[in-house]
Design an enzyme around this catalytic site. Structure first.
Site, PDB file in Angstrom:
ATOM      1  N   CYS A 271       0.837  -1.202   0.000  1.00  0.00           N
ATOM      2  CA  CYS A 271       0.000   0.000   0.000  1.00  0.00           C
ATOM      3  C   CYS A 271       0.879   1.263   0.000  1.00  0.00           C
ATOM      4  O   CYS A 271       1.509   1.576  -1.001  1.00  0.00           O
ATOM      5  CB  CYS A 271      -0.984  -0.061   1.165  1.00  0.00           C
TER       6      CYS A 271
ATOM      7  N   GLU B 234      -2.044  -8.752   4.089  1.00  0.00           N
ATOM      8  CA  GLU B 234      -2.056  -9.272   5.471  1.00  0.00           C
ATOM      9  C   GLU B 234      -3.467  -9.385   6.042  1.00  0.00           C
ATOM     10  O   GLU B 234      -3.664 -10.067   7.035  1.00  0.00           O
ATOM     11  CB  GLU B 234      -1.186  -8.397   6.385  1.00  0.00           C
TER      12      GLU B 234
ATOM     13  N   HIS C 271      -3.677  -4.871   0.615  1.00  0.00           N
ATOM     14  CA  HIS C 271      -3.125  -5.281   1.916  1.00  0.00           C
ATOM     15  C   HIS C 271      -3.237  -6.798   2.049  1.00  0.00           C
ATOM     16  O   HIS C 271      -4.233  -7.302   2.580  1.00  0.00           O
ATOM     17  CB  HIS C 271      -3.892  -4.603   3.062  1.00  0.00           C
TER      18      HIS C 271
HETATM   19  N1  LIG Z   1      -0.979   6.848   0.999  1.00  0.00           N
HETATM   20  C1  LIG Z   1      -0.710   5.859   1.982  1.00  0.00           C
HETATM   21  C2  LIG Z   1      -1.475   4.604   1.740  1.00  0.00           C
HETATM   22  C3  LIG Z   1      -2.892   4.684   2.050  1.00  0.00           C
HETATM   23  C4  LIG Z   1      -3.697   5.509   1.115  1.00  0.00           C
HETATM   24  O1  LIG Z   1      -3.336   5.745  -0.045  1.00  0.00           O
HETATM   25  O2  LIG Z   1      -4.751   5.906   1.548  1.00  0.00           O
END
Ligand SMILES: NCCCC(=O)O
Length: 234
Positions: A115, A215, A213
Site C-alpha cells: 500500500c 495481510e 493489503h
Molecule cells: N498513501 C498511503 C497509503 C494509504 C492511502 O493511499 O490511503
C-alpha cells in the site's frame, strides 16, 4: 546438524502519539499482527523496526524488508508537489521508511512494499502519486478489508505473474492515493478502473509493491507474496 537460519525480515511499524483511550497514553509503535503471522508462516523471522535507528546498520543485518504502509501519506515534496488538502503526513515514519528502503535497495535486499510502501517504492523510482483518488471513482471498498474489493489483472511476464501463477486475483482496496506514474518501476497489475495495483523494479533482485493489503486476507495468493519474499531473502 544445524538447521538453516530463517531469514530476518524487517517490518516497518506505525507510530501513534498515545492517548488515554489508546494502548498507551505515551507514544507507541503498532502493527497488525497478521504481518508477523504471514512472515513466520512463510519461514522468515520477523523483526519489527521502529524509527530513528541507523538504516544502513539495520539493513546490513536484515535479509529483507517489508514496508507496511498505513493511514498516512508519502510526503509529496519527495515527488515535487504541494500537499493536497486531504494528504496526511507522518514525516518521522516517511523518513524512517525512506532511509530503510534506500539502504535495502543499495544492498539489493528483497523488498515488499504494501500500500503506502508500494507508493514509496514508486516515488523512490522517480514516480509520482495521485494524492486523492476522485470519490466518484469509488475505488475504495465499502466492505471489510478481510473481504475482496475488486479483481486485478496481472501483466504477463512480470515477477508478480510468476509468483502468483495466475493472470488475475481478488484483492482488497484500502487507499485514497495511488501511483500516477511508476518512474523506473514496471507496472505489474492493474485494477479494472485503471488504478496501478502492483509495481516491480527490474533493476533489483526482488523489489515488489502491491497496492492492496495481503495481510488482511492471507489467502493463498497473498501468502505466495510473503513466501516469495522469504525465499528471495534466503
Ligand atoms: N498513501 C498511503 C497509503 C494509504 C492511502 O493511499 O490511503
Amino acid at each position: 546438524m544445524t538447521l538453516p537460519r530463517p531469514p530476518l525480515i524487517g517490518i516497518t511499524l506505525d507510530h501513534e502519539p498515545g492517548s488515554e483511550r489508546a494502548f498507551s497514553r505515551y507514544p507507541f509503535h503498532a502493527l497488525r499482527e497478521n504481518y508477523l503471522t504471514a512472515v513466520s508462516e512463510a519461514g522468515g523471522l520477523p523483526v519489527c523496526l521502529g524509527y530513528g535507528q541507523n538504516a544502513d546498520a539495520l539493513m546490513d543485518r536484515l535479509d529483507a524488508l517489508i514496508i507496511t504502509g498505513g493511514a498516512f501519506d508519502v510526503d509529496p515534496a519527495l515527488y515535487g508537489e504541494e500537499p493536497h488538502p486531504l494528504t496526511t503526513l507522518k514525516s518521522s515514519r516517511t523518513s524512517a521508511e525512506h532511509a530503510l528502503l534506500r539502504a535495502a535497495l543499495v544492498r539489493d535486499r528483497p523488498v515488499l512494499g504494501i500500500c503506502g510502501g508500494m507508493q514509496l517504492l514508486a516515488v523512490e523510482a522517480g514516480g509520482t502519486l495521485i494524492q486523492h483518488l476522485p470519490p466518484e471513482q469509488q475505488h475504495e471498498q465499502p466492505n471489510p478489508r478481510h473481504e475482496p474489493g475488486h479483481a486485478v489483472s496481472i501483466l504477463p511476464g512480470t515477477q508478480l505473474a510468476r509468483i502468483v501463477g495466475s493472470s488475475t486475483m481478488s484483492v482488497n482496496s484500502s487507499h485514497h492515493q495511488a501511483v500516477r506514474t511508476p518512474g523506473r518501476a514496471k507496472i505489474s497489475a492493474l485494477a479494472p478502473d485503471g488504478v496501478i495495483e502492483a509495481i516491480e523494479l527490474e533493476s533489483a533482485r526482488f523489489a515488489l509493491g502491491v497496492q492492496w493489503h495481503p495481510e488482511f486476507t492471507l489467502d493463498p495468493g497473498d501468502r505466495r507474496l510473503y513466501a516469495a519474499l522469504v525465499e528471495a531473502a534466503r
